[in-house]
Design a protein around this motif. Structure first.
Motif, PDB file in Angstrom:
ATOM      1  N   ARG A   9       0.826  -1.203   0.000  1.00  0.00           N
ATOM      2  CA  ARG A   9       0.000   0.000   0.000  1.00  0.00           C
ATOM      3  C   ARG A   9       0.865   1.259   0.000  1.00  0.00           C
ATOM      4  NH1 ARG A   9      -5.196   0.075   1.572  1.00  0.00           N
ATOM      5  NH2 ARG A   9      -4.990   2.166   0.706  1.00  0.00           N
ATOM      6  N   TYR A  35      -2.434   2.753 -13.767  1.00  0.00           N
ATOM      7  CA  TYR A  35      -2.614   4.191 -13.848  1.00  0.00           C
ATOM      8  C   TYR A  35      -1.663   4.860 -12.867  1.00  0.00           C
ATOM      9  CZ  TYR A  35      -7.195   3.751 -16.195  1.00  0.00           C
ATOM     10  OH  TYR A  35      -8.214   3.488 -17.068  1.00  0.00           O
ATOM     11  N   GLN A  37      -1.551   8.447 -10.613  1.00  0.00           N
ATOM     12  CA  GLN A  37      -2.279   9.647 -10.229  1.00  0.00           C
ATOM     13  C   GLN A  37      -1.357  10.559  -9.434  1.00  0.00           C
ATOM     14  OE1 GLN A  37      -5.683   9.386  -7.579  1.00  0.00           O
ATOM     15  NE2 GLN A  37      -6.554  11.202  -8.521  1.00  0.00           N
ATOM     16  N   LYS A  40      -3.417  16.774  -8.326  1.00  0.00           N
ATOM     17  CA  LYS A  40      -4.110  17.748  -9.161  1.00  0.00           C
ATOM     18  C   LYS A  40      -4.006  17.453 -10.656  1.00  0.00           C
ATOM     19  CE  LYS A  40      -3.632  21.344  -5.693  1.00  0.00           C
ATOM     20  NZ  LYS A  40      -3.157  22.691  -5.343  1.00  0.00           N
ATOM     21  N   LEU A  43      -6.227  11.038 -13.853  1.00  0.00           N
ATOM     22  CA  LEU A  43      -5.626   9.709 -13.869  1.00  0.00           C
ATOM     23  C   LEU A  43      -4.908   9.514 -15.207  1.00  0.00           C
ATOM     24  CD1 LEU A  43      -8.515   7.539 -12.414  1.00  0.00           C
ATOM     25  CD2 LEU A  43      -6.246   7.777 -11.434  1.00  0.00           C
ATOM     26  N   LEU A  45      -3.293   6.982 -17.745  1.00  0.00           N
ATOM     27  CA  LEU A  45      -3.156   5.580 -18.107  1.00  0.00           C
ATOM     28  C   LEU A  45      -1.714   5.293 -18.501  1.00  0.00           C
ATOM     29  CD1 LEU A  45      -4.588   2.865 -18.719  1.00  0.00           C
ATOM     30  CD2 LEU A  45      -4.906   3.705 -21.054  1.00  0.00           C
ATOM     31  N   LEU A  88       0.497   8.152  -6.649  1.00  0.00           N
ATOM     32  CA  LEU A  88      -0.340   7.002  -6.327  1.00  0.00           C
ATOM     33  C   LEU A  88      -0.467   6.162  -7.591  1.00  0.00           C
ATOM     34  CD1 LEU A  88      -2.273   5.617  -4.244  1.00  0.00           C
ATOM     35  CD2 LEU A  88      -4.117   6.949  -5.295  1.00  0.00           C
ATOM     36  N   LEU A  90      -2.291   3.137  -9.401  1.00  0.00           N
ATOM     37  CA  LEU A  90      -3.539   2.386  -9.299  1.00  0.00           C
ATOM     38  C   LEU A  90      -3.595   1.293 -10.350  1.00  0.00           C
ATOM     39  CD1 LEU A  90      -5.851   5.475  -8.860  1.00  0.00           C
ATOM     40  CD2 LEU A  90      -5.672   3.631  -7.199  1.00  0.00           C
ATOM     41  N   GLN A 101     -14.350  -0.225 -15.135  1.00  0.00           N
ATOM     42  CA  GLN A 101     -13.107  -0.683 -14.538  1.00  0.00           C
ATOM     43  C   GLN A 101     -13.234  -0.674 -13.025  1.00  0.00           C
ATOM     44  OE1 GLN A 101      -9.691   1.465 -16.050  1.00  0.00           O
ATOM     45  NE2 GLN A 101     -10.427   1.283 -18.156  1.00  0.00           N
ATOM     46  N   TYR A 102     -12.675  -1.700 -12.419  1.00  0.00           N
ATOM     47  CA  TYR A 102     -12.685  -1.829 -10.961  1.00  0.00           C
ATOM     48  C   TYR A 102     -11.261  -1.628 -10.473  1.00  0.00           C
ATOM     49  CZ  TYR A 102     -17.367  -3.598 -11.628  1.00  0.00           C
ATOM     50  OH  TYR A 102     -18.683  -3.708 -11.980  1.00  0.00           O
ATOM     51  N   PHE A 103     -11.115  -0.728  -9.517  1.00  0.00           N
ATOM     52  CA  PHE A 103      -9.794  -0.302  -9.080  1.00  0.00           C
ATOM     53  C   PHE A 103      -9.384  -0.932  -7.760  1.00  0.00           C
ATOM     54  CE2 PHE A 103      -8.507   3.170 -11.886  1.00  0.00           C
ATOM     55  CZ  PHE A 103      -9.676   3.398 -12.580  1.00  0.00           C
ATOM     56  N   GLY A 104      -8.074  -1.100  -7.618  1.00  0.00           N
ATOM     57  CA  GLY A 104      -7.507  -1.420  -6.329  1.00  0.00           C
ATOM     58  C   GLY A 104      -7.339  -0.150  -5.503  1.00  0.00           C
ATOM     59  N   ALA A 105      -6.851  -0.313  -4.276  1.00  0.00           N
ATOM     60  CA  ALA A 105      -6.690   0.833  -3.379  1.00  0.00           C
ATOM     61  C   ALA A 105      -5.458   1.664  -3.714  1.00  0.00           C
ATOM     62  CB  ALA A 105      -6.620   0.367  -1.934  1.00  0.00           C
TER      63      ALA A 105
ATOM     64  N   TYR B  36     -17.147   7.940 -11.176  1.00  0.00           N
ATOM     65  CA  TYR B  36     -16.471   7.210 -10.114  1.00  0.00           C
ATOM     66  C   TYR B  36     -16.372   8.109  -8.898  1.00  0.00           C
ATOM     67  CZ  TYR B  36     -14.779   3.421 -13.154  1.00  0.00           C
ATOM     68  OH  TYR B  36     -14.687   2.342 -13.990  1.00  0.00           O
ATOM     69  N   ALA B  41      -7.138   7.505   0.347  1.00  0.00           N
ATOM     70  CA  ALA B  41      -6.468   6.226   0.636  1.00  0.00           C
ATOM     71  C   ALA B  41      -7.210   5.028   0.062  1.00  0.00           C
ATOM     72  CB  ALA B  41      -6.246   6.037   2.129  1.00  0.00           C
ATOM     73  N   GLU B  42      -8.149   5.265  -0.856  1.00  0.00           N
ATOM     74  CA  GLU B  42      -8.826   4.159  -1.533  1.00  0.00           C
ATOM     75  C   GLU B  42      -8.780   4.388  -3.037  1.00  0.00           C
ATOM     76  OE1 GLU B  42     -12.216   3.470   1.944  1.00  0.00           O
ATOM     77  OE2 GLU B  42     -12.772   3.431  -0.174  1.00  0.00           O
ATOM     78  N   GLY B  43      -8.985   3.309  -3.805  1.00  0.00           N
ATOM     79  CA  GLY B  43      -9.086   3.467  -5.246  1.00  0.00           C
ATOM     80  C   GLY B  43     -10.462   3.970  -5.637  1.00  0.00           C
ATOM     81  N   PRO B  44     -10.611   4.497  -6.852  1.00  0.00           N
ATOM     82  CA  PRO B  44     -11.930   4.937  -7.320  1.00  0.00           C
ATOM     83  C   PRO B  44     -12.910   3.764  -7.367  1.00  0.00           C
ATOM     84  CG  PRO B  44     -10.185   5.749  -8.759  1.00  0.00           C
ATOM     85  CD  PRO B  44      -9.560   4.744  -7.848  1.00  0.00           C
ATOM     86  N   PHE B  89     -14.916  11.476 -10.167  1.00  0.00           N
ATOM     87  CA  PHE B  89     -14.291  11.498 -11.486  1.00  0.00           C
ATOM     88  C   PHE B  89     -15.325  11.154 -12.548  1.00  0.00           C
ATOM     89  CE2 PHE B  89      -9.845  11.862 -10.405  1.00  0.00           C
ATOM     90  CZ  PHE B  89      -9.754  11.342  -9.125  1.00  0.00           C
ATOM     91  N   LEU B 102     -10.913   3.966 -21.175  1.00  0.00           N
ATOM     92  CA  LEU B 102     -11.605   5.066 -20.527  1.00  0.00           C
ATOM     93  C   LEU B 102     -10.687   6.279 -20.460  1.00  0.00           C
ATOM     94  CD1 LEU B 102     -13.362   3.364 -17.469  1.00  0.00           C
ATOM     95  CD2 LEU B 102     -14.306   3.859 -19.714  1.00  0.00           C
ATOM     96  N   PHE B 104     -10.356   9.799 -18.313  1.00  0.00           N
ATOM     97  CA  PHE B 104     -10.843  10.382 -17.066  1.00  0.00           C
ATOM     98  C   PHE B 104     -10.648  11.882 -17.023  1.00  0.00           C
ATOM     99  CE2 PHE B 104     -11.835   6.815 -14.264  1.00  0.00           C
ATOM    100  CZ  PHE B 104     -11.253   5.755 -14.926  1.00  0.00           C
ATOM    101  N   GLY B 105     -11.549  12.556 -16.303  1.00  0.00           N
ATOM    102  CA  GLY B 105     -11.355  13.951 -15.967  1.00  0.00           C
ATOM    103  C   GLY B 105     -10.454  14.073 -14.746  1.00  0.00           C
ATOM    104  N   LYS B 106     -10.157  15.314 -14.330  1.00  0.00           N
ATOM    105  CA  LYS B 106      -9.250  15.553 -13.211  1.00  0.00           C
ATOM    106  C   LYS B 106      -9.894  15.247 -11.865  1.00  0.00           C
ATOM    107  CE  LYS B 106      -6.242  19.210 -14.996  1.00  0.00           C
ATOM    108  NZ  LYS B 106      -5.764  20.590 -14.778  1.00  0.00           N
TER     109      LYS B 106
END
Lengths: 112, 114
Positions: A9, A35, A37, A40, A43, A45, A88, A90, A101-105, B36, B41-44, B89, B102, B104-106
């Motif tokens: 993590r 991804y 991040q 500001k 995301l 890719l 970060l 992802l 899409q399903y993301f991890g933490a 999203y 501290a978590e993913g989207p 997002f 996909l 994504f926006g900011k």
């Protein structure tokens, strides 16, 4: 157990270190993504894998090296990173590339 | 050039009121749109989506509206709750289930005050 698991993590590394980020998905999906991040920014890719084959490399520097041994696992190997690579990271998975899409933490990476 | 734009970085609303989050896109080929939500501290996490064949999709307190001619979509949350405080997002793709990725926006930070 969550659908997409990322380890570690948090990671702090020096510019001369070599480390790897790991992602595992338990959703039976065939597409996986990395991804980045930064603060500001949208995301960004980095890489896309579909059925273990890399289908996109979004002009990522070679100090980032992805590996997808099977449809459930994705790695990001890191070497000689720069401080600006701190971000970060992802991982995500989907059934088909244009779908939800399903993301991890995420892994919070700091390069010193 | 950003193809998906969320021009407002933040929004603050009172609990119980409506939250309206906006998103604009430039690529007229986009035909699938998603929202999203991301906690620190978590993913989207996926919230709601809409296909270009519709102009509205509703799921509980969340409704997404799509205006194709204006290349604009919005997310309405009614009533807003403190637990909705997160970064939201907007994302778009050219073909649901196809080979396009996909975009994504900011993101926009929503704060719902008790």
């Amino acid at each position: 157990e969550t659908g997409v698991t990322q380890t570690p993590r948090h990671l702090v590394m020096g510019m001369t270190n070599k480390k790897s980020l790991k992602c595992e998905q338990h959703l039976g999906h065939n597409a996986m993504y990395w991804y980045k991040q930064s603060a500001k920014k949208p995301l960004e890719l980095m890489f896309v894998y579909n059925f273990k084959e890399q289908t996109e490399n979004n002009s990522v520097p070679s100090r980032f090296s992805p590996e997808c041994p099977n449809s459930s696992h994705l790695f990001l190997h890191l070497h000689t990173l720069q401080p600006e690579d701190s971000a970060l990271y992802l991982c995500a998975s989907s059934q088909g590339q244009g779908n939800i899409q399903y993301f991890g933490a995420g892994t919070r990476l700091s390069v010193l | 050039d950003q193809q998906v734009k969320q021009n407002s970085p933040s929004l603050s609303v009172q609990e119980g009121r409506i939250s309206i989050l906006n998103c604009d896109y430039t690529n007229s080929m986009f035909d699938y749109f998603l929202w999203y939500k991301k906690y620190p501290a978590e993913g989207p996490t996926f919230l709601i989506s809409i296909s270009s064949i519709k102009d509205k999709n509703e799921d509980g307190r969340f409704t997404v509206f799509l205006n194709k001619s204006a290349k604009h979509l919005s997310l309405h949350i009614v009533p807003s709750q403190p637990g909705d405080s997160a970064v939201y997002f907007c994302a778009a793709s050219r073909a649901q289930g196809g080979s396009e990725k996909l975009v994504f926006g900011k993101g926009m930070k929503l704060t719902v005050n008790p």
